[in-house]
Design an enzyme around this catalytic site. Sequence first.
Site, mmCIF file in Angstrom:
data_model
loop_
_atom_site.group_PDB
_atom_site.id
_atom_site.type_symbol
_atom_site.label_atom_id
_atom_site.label_comp_id
_atom_site.label_asym_id
_atom_site.label_seq_id
_atom_site.Cartn_x
_atom_site.Cartn_y
_atom_site.Cartn_z
ATOM 1 N N THR A 170 3.680 15.626 6.761
ATOM 2 C CA THR A 170 3.705 15.296 8.183
ATOM 3 C C THR A 170 4.771 16.204 8.734
ATOM 4 O O THR A 170 5.692 16.564 8.007
ATOM 5 C CB THR A 170 4.169 13.824 8.361
ATOM 6 O OG1 THR A 170 3.165 12.949 7.871
ATOM 7 C CG2 THR A 170 4.464 13.475 9.805
ATOM 8 N N ARG A 198 -7.851 4.434 9.052
ATOM 9 C CA ARG A 198 -6.471 4.030 8.726
ATOM 10 C C ARG A 198 -5.474 4.790 9.602
ATOM 11 O O ARG A 198 -5.538 5.999 9.748
ATOM 12 C CB ARG A 198 -6.209 4.309 7.250
ATOM 13 C CG ARG A 198 -4.759 4.063 6.789
ATOM 14 C CD ARG A 198 -3.916 5.312 6.857
ATOM 15 N NE ARG A 198 -2.606 5.155 6.228
ATOM 16 C CZ ARG A 198 -1.649 6.075 6.280
ATOM 17 N NH1 ARG A 198 -1.847 7.206 6.920
ATOM 18 N NH2 ARG A 198 -0.500 5.872 5.695
HETATM 19 N N1 ASP Z 1 3.450 9.497 6.873
HETATM 20 C C1 ASP Z 1 2.105 9.981 6.816
HETATM 21 C C2 ASP Z 1 1.170 8.814 6.750
HETATM 22 O O1 ASP Z 1 1.450 7.834 6.086
HETATM 23 C C3 ASP Z 1 1.746 10.865 5.677
HETATM 24 C C4 ASP Z 1 2.803 11.707 5.047
HETATM 25 O O2 ASP Z 1 3.802 12.033 5.633
HETATM 26 O O3 ASP Z 1 2.611 12.052 3.876
HETATM 27 O O4 ASP Z 1 0.122 8.923 7.318
#
Ligand code: ASP
Length: 322
Positions: A170, A198
């Site tokens: 992210t 989701r």
């Molecule tokens: N935080 C993001 C999510 O849970 C994914 C990530 O940062 O890996 O969608």
Amino acid sequence: MAVKGIVVASTNGAVGIQAAIEVIRAGGSALDAVVAGIEPVEANPDDNSVGLAGLPNLVGDVELDASIMDGRGLRAGAVGALRHYRDAIALSRVVMEDLPHSLIAGAGAERLAREVGMTEMNLLTPASDDQWRQRLLRRGIRDGAFGPDLRGWARRVTRDPELPPPPHGTVNVIARDRDGNLASGVSTSGWAWKYPGRLGDSPIIGAGNYADNRWGAAACTGRGEKAMRCCTAHSVVTFLRFGMGLTEALTTAMEDMRALDDPYRGQINIVALDRDGHHGAASSAVGKTYIVQDDEMSSHEELVRLHIPVTAETDGRSADKA
Ligand code: ASP
């Protein structure tokens, strides 16, 4: 009196941090800097966790999540499960500025992107499509033939003990402009191989993103369900508000997650900036970094995050019996 401008980001924000600091140097707002810093990451085909080339959900559709928050007045906008449009951070800003709402998801987000003239595109690149297929093939799933138990596959693909933890990522960008205003932005394609629809922490204000001019700002990457269940970004800002320093606030927010009953694998990471321009970051994994550039630096600096273990699972070592 003007204060020092500064931008703090997750390390994959390196392709955009220069653009962000240039906005600040030119006297622009923290909000403009956040958008300028995130857009190049969303357009980067080599980053398979954000925007174009993001890894898809379980059934092969790329669904983007993003949010933006203005520390002045606590205005916020977010989009969730956005398909076919890359510009998730700019669209979050549209939600914040043009609608009487804070979060638009799914078909509504896609409709909004079309309405404001954003370019429709196929977000799935051949490389990200291949990565998605290969992981499923290792479990004998070909061409989306999951059978009726999609829920079971969502659990198994995430926790598969025979495979490395799913790649994740992210982008977080937090900026303080020369007027002392804070803004924070987060954009992601979310948890790869997630159940369709989701939403993670990234579009949830308070979970993956929070900014308040009076105290500071924080944003998260990693296993979003942890940040959602502990309201992590808001917690960091609240701890600052109640007098903790940045290191203590980050440590306490990470330690809070030890209370979670969470059998799924996934590290969790936070970046933060306080109202005075102090920055910091933490991770449940060893050796993770973040980047920072202030308005006097010609390039960004990469720094190691505090390592605060949460559980064994966050290092990707959990065994899965499913
Ligand atoms: N935080 C993001 C999510 O849970 C994914 C990530 O940062 O890996 O969608």
